[in-house]
Write a protein that holds these residues in place. Sequence first.
Motif, PDB file in Angstrom:
ATOM      1  N   PHE A   1       0.834  -1.172   0.000  1.00  0.00           N
ATOM      2  CA  PHE A   1       0.000   0.000   0.000  1.00  0.00           C
ATOM      3  C   PHE A   1       0.886   1.245   0.000  1.00  0.00           C
ATOM      4  CE2 PHE A   1      -2.662  -3.294   1.700  1.00  0.00           C
ATOM      5  CZ  PHE A   1      -3.884  -3.050   1.099  1.00  0.00           C
ATOM      6  N   LEU A   2       0.777   2.014  -1.049  1.00  0.00           N
ATOM      7  CA  LEU A   2       1.562   3.236  -1.188  1.00  0.00           C
ATOM      8  C   LEU A   2       0.649   4.435  -1.394  1.00  0.00           C
ATOM      9  CD1 LEU A   2       4.353   1.809  -3.485  1.00  0.00           C
ATOM     10  CD2 LEU A   2       4.545   2.355  -1.056  1.00  0.00           C
ATOM     11  N   GLU A   3      -0.496   4.400  -0.774  1.00  0.00           N
ATOM     12  CA  GLU A   3      -1.453   5.478  -0.966  1.00  0.00           C
ATOM     13  C   GLU A   3      -1.041   6.748  -0.232  1.00  0.00           C
ATOM     14  OE1 GLU A   3      -5.253   5.012   1.321  1.00  0.00           O
ATOM     15  OE2 GLU A   3      -4.342   3.076   1.781  1.00  0.00           O
ATOM     16  N   ASP A   4      -1.413   7.871  -0.817  1.00  0.00           N
ATOM     17  CA  ASP A   4      -1.267   9.181  -0.198  1.00  0.00           C
ATOM     18  C   ASP A   4       0.174   9.485   0.225  1.00  0.00           C
ATOM     19  OD1 ASP A   4      -2.332  11.600   0.450  1.00  0.00           O
ATOM     20  OD2 ASP A   4      -3.160  10.971   2.370  1.00  0.00           O
ATOM     21  N   ASN A   5       1.117   9.274  -0.705  1.00  0.00           N
ATOM     22  CA  ASN A   5       2.535   9.477  -0.415  1.00  0.00           C
ATOM     23  C   ASN A   5       3.209  10.486  -1.330  1.00  0.00           C
ATOM     24  OD1 ASN A   5       3.669   7.737   1.786  1.00  0.00           O
ATOM     25  ND2 ASN A   5       2.489   6.215   0.661  1.00  0.00           N
ATOM     26  N   ARG A   6       2.448  11.164  -2.150  1.00  0.00           N
ATOM     27  CA  ARG A   6       3.005  12.148  -3.092  1.00  0.00           C
ATOM     28  C   ARG A   6       4.009  11.532  -4.069  1.00  0.00           C
ATOM     29  NH1 ARG A   6       3.793  16.750   1.416  1.00  0.00           N
ATOM     30  NH2 ARG A   6       1.602  17.159   1.760  1.00  0.00           N
ATOM     31  N   ILE A   7       3.823  10.268  -4.383  1.00  0.00           N
ATOM     32  CA  ILE A   7       4.669   9.614  -5.381  1.00  0.00           C
ATOM     33  C   ILE A   7       4.327  10.217  -6.736  1.00  0.00           C
ATOM     34  CG2 ILE A   7       5.236   7.424  -6.492  1.00  0.00           C
ATOM     35  CD1 ILE A   7       4.379   6.075  -3.839  1.00  0.00           C
ATOM     36  N   SER A   8       5.355  10.588  -7.507  1.00  0.00           N
ATOM     37  CA  SER A   8       5.098  11.210  -8.803  1.00  0.00           C
ATOM     38  C   SER A   8       5.803  10.438  -9.908  1.00  0.00           C
ATOM     39  CB  SER A   8       5.566  12.666  -8.789  1.00  0.00           C
ATOM     40  OG  SER A   8       6.954  12.725  -8.545  1.00  0.00           O
ATOM     41  N   GLY A   9       5.410  10.741 -11.146  1.00  0.00           N
ATOM     42  CA  GLY A   9       5.985  10.087 -12.309  1.00  0.00           C
ATOM     43  C   GLY A   9       5.120   8.938 -12.774  1.00  0.00           C
ATOM     44  N   PRO A  10       5.585   8.205 -13.776  1.00  0.00           N
ATOM     45  CA  PRO A  10       4.798   7.097 -14.309  1.00  0.00           C
ATOM     46  C   PRO A  10       4.864   5.852 -13.416  1.00  0.00           C
ATOM     47  CG  PRO A  10       6.856   7.285 -15.495  1.00  0.00           C
ATOM     48  CD  PRO A  10       6.803   8.448 -14.532  1.00  0.00           C
ATOM     49  N   ILE A  11       3.877   4.996 -13.563  1.00  0.00           N
ATOM     50  CA  ILE A  11       3.939   3.678 -12.924  1.00  0.00           C
ATOM     51  C   ILE A  11       5.022   2.900 -13.669  1.00  0.00           C
ATOM     52  CG2 ILE A  11       2.707   1.533 -12.460  1.00  0.00           C
ATOM     53  CD1 ILE A  11       0.104   3.159 -12.453  1.00  0.00           C
ATOM     54  N   PRO A  12       6.030   2.375 -12.987  1.00  0.00           N
ATOM     55  CA  PRO A  12       7.114   1.688 -13.692  1.00  0.00           C
ATOM     56  C   PRO A  12       6.638   0.420 -14.406  1.00  0.00           C
ATOM     57  CG  PRO A  12       7.514   1.728 -11.312  1.00  0.00           C
ATOM     58  CD  PRO A  12       6.217   2.414 -11.561  1.00  0.00           C
ATOM     59  N   ALA A  13       7.177   0.186 -15.586  1.00  0.00           N
ATOM     60  CA  ALA A  13       6.830  -1.022 -16.344  1.00  0.00           C
ATOM     61  C   ALA A  13       7.224  -2.282 -15.589  1.00  0.00           C
ATOM     62  CB  ALA A  13       7.500  -0.988 -17.713  1.00  0.00           C
ATOM     63  N   SER A  14       8.194  -2.166 -14.717  1.00  0.00           N
ATOM     64  CA  SER A  14       8.671  -3.335 -13.960  1.00  0.00           C
ATOM     65  C   SER A  14       7.590  -3.913 -13.049  1.00  0.00           C
ATOM     66  CB  SER A  14       9.907  -2.973 -13.147  1.00  0.00           C
ATOM     67  OG  SER A  14       9.631  -1.917 -12.253  1.00  0.00           O
ATOM     68  N   ILE A  15       6.492  -3.192 -12.867  1.00  0.00           N
ATOM     69  CA  ILE A  15       5.399  -3.723 -12.060  1.00  0.00           C
ATOM     70  C   ILE A  15       4.905  -5.054 -12.634  1.00  0.00           C
ATOM     71  CG2 ILE A  15       3.488  -2.544 -13.236  1.00  0.00           C
ATOM     72  CD1 ILE A  15       2.272  -2.086 -10.442  1.00  0.00           C
ATOM     73  N   GLY A  16       5.035  -5.223 -13.936  1.00  0.00           N
ATOM     74  CA  GLY A  16       4.604  -6.468 -14.574  1.00  0.00           C
ATOM     75  C   GLY A  16       5.407  -7.674 -14.131  1.00  0.00           C
ATOM     76  N   GLY A  17       6.588  -7.462 -13.579  1.00  0.00           N
ATOM     77  CA  GLY A  17       7.408  -8.559 -13.087  1.00  0.00           C
ATOM     78  C   GLY A  17       6.987  -9.057 -11.719  1.00  0.00           C
ATOM     79  N   LEU A  18       6.031  -8.401 -11.118  1.00  0.00           N
ATOM     80  CA  LEU A  18       5.548  -8.776  -9.790  1.00  0.00           C
ATOM     81  C   LEU A  18       4.238  -9.538  -9.912  1.00  0.00           C
ATOM     82  CD1 LEU A  18       6.302  -5.337  -8.096  1.00  0.00           C
ATOM     83  CD2 LEU A  18       7.737  -7.391  -8.094  1.00  0.00           C
ATOM     84  N   ALA A  19       4.256 -10.596 -10.685  1.00  0.00           N
ATOM     85  CA  ALA A  19       3.044 -11.313 -11.064  1.00  0.00           C
ATOM     86  C   ALA A  19       2.272 -11.888  -9.882  1.00  0.00           C
ATOM     87  CB  ALA A  19       3.380 -12.420 -12.054  1.00  0.00           C
ATOM     88  N   SER A  20       2.904 -12.095  -8.747  1.00  0.00           N
ATOM     89  CA  SER A  20       2.196 -12.698  -7.613  1.00  0.00           C
ATOM     90  C   SER A  20       1.515 -11.663  -6.709  1.00  0.00           C
ATOM     91  CB  SER A  20       3.151 -13.549  -6.781  1.00  0.00           C
ATOM     92  OG  SER A  20       4.183 -12.750  -6.253  1.00  0.00           O
ATOM     93  N   LEU A  21       1.604 -10.373  -7.065  1.00  0.00           N
ATOM     94  CA  LEU A  21       0.926  -9.347  -6.268  1.00  0.00           C
ATOM     95  C   LEU A  21      -0.576  -9.595  -6.226  1.00  0.00           C
ATOM     96  CD1 LEU A  21       2.528  -5.924  -7.248  1.00  0.00           C
ATOM     97  CD2 LEU A  21       2.656  -7.081  -5.054  1.00  0.00           C
TER      98      LEU A  21
END
Length: 80
Positions: free
Chosen positions: A1-21
């Motif tokens: 959970f990374l909600e409400d943290n002022r994270i900016s920029g694009p969602i990294p493509a590497s998220i696809g490597g976390l298939a078990s999320l």
Amino acid sequence: FLEDNRISGPIPASIGGLASLKQINLNRNQLTSSIPVEWNNLTEVVSFDASDNKLSGTLPVAPFQLQNLMHIGLNGNRLS
């Protein structure tokens, strides 16, 4: 959970490597660009929430193609 943290920029493509999320919560940040096509690899995800960001573009996959997906939150973005 990374909600409400002022994270900016694009969602990294590497998220696809976390298939078990199972849950991804990125709401109330400052994410930009589009949801990466690698999102298609998240076959185990049950809940994805990226609402209230600055995302734009189209979804890379129809949510019904992710068979385990039960909740998707994308309101407050500029998706088409």
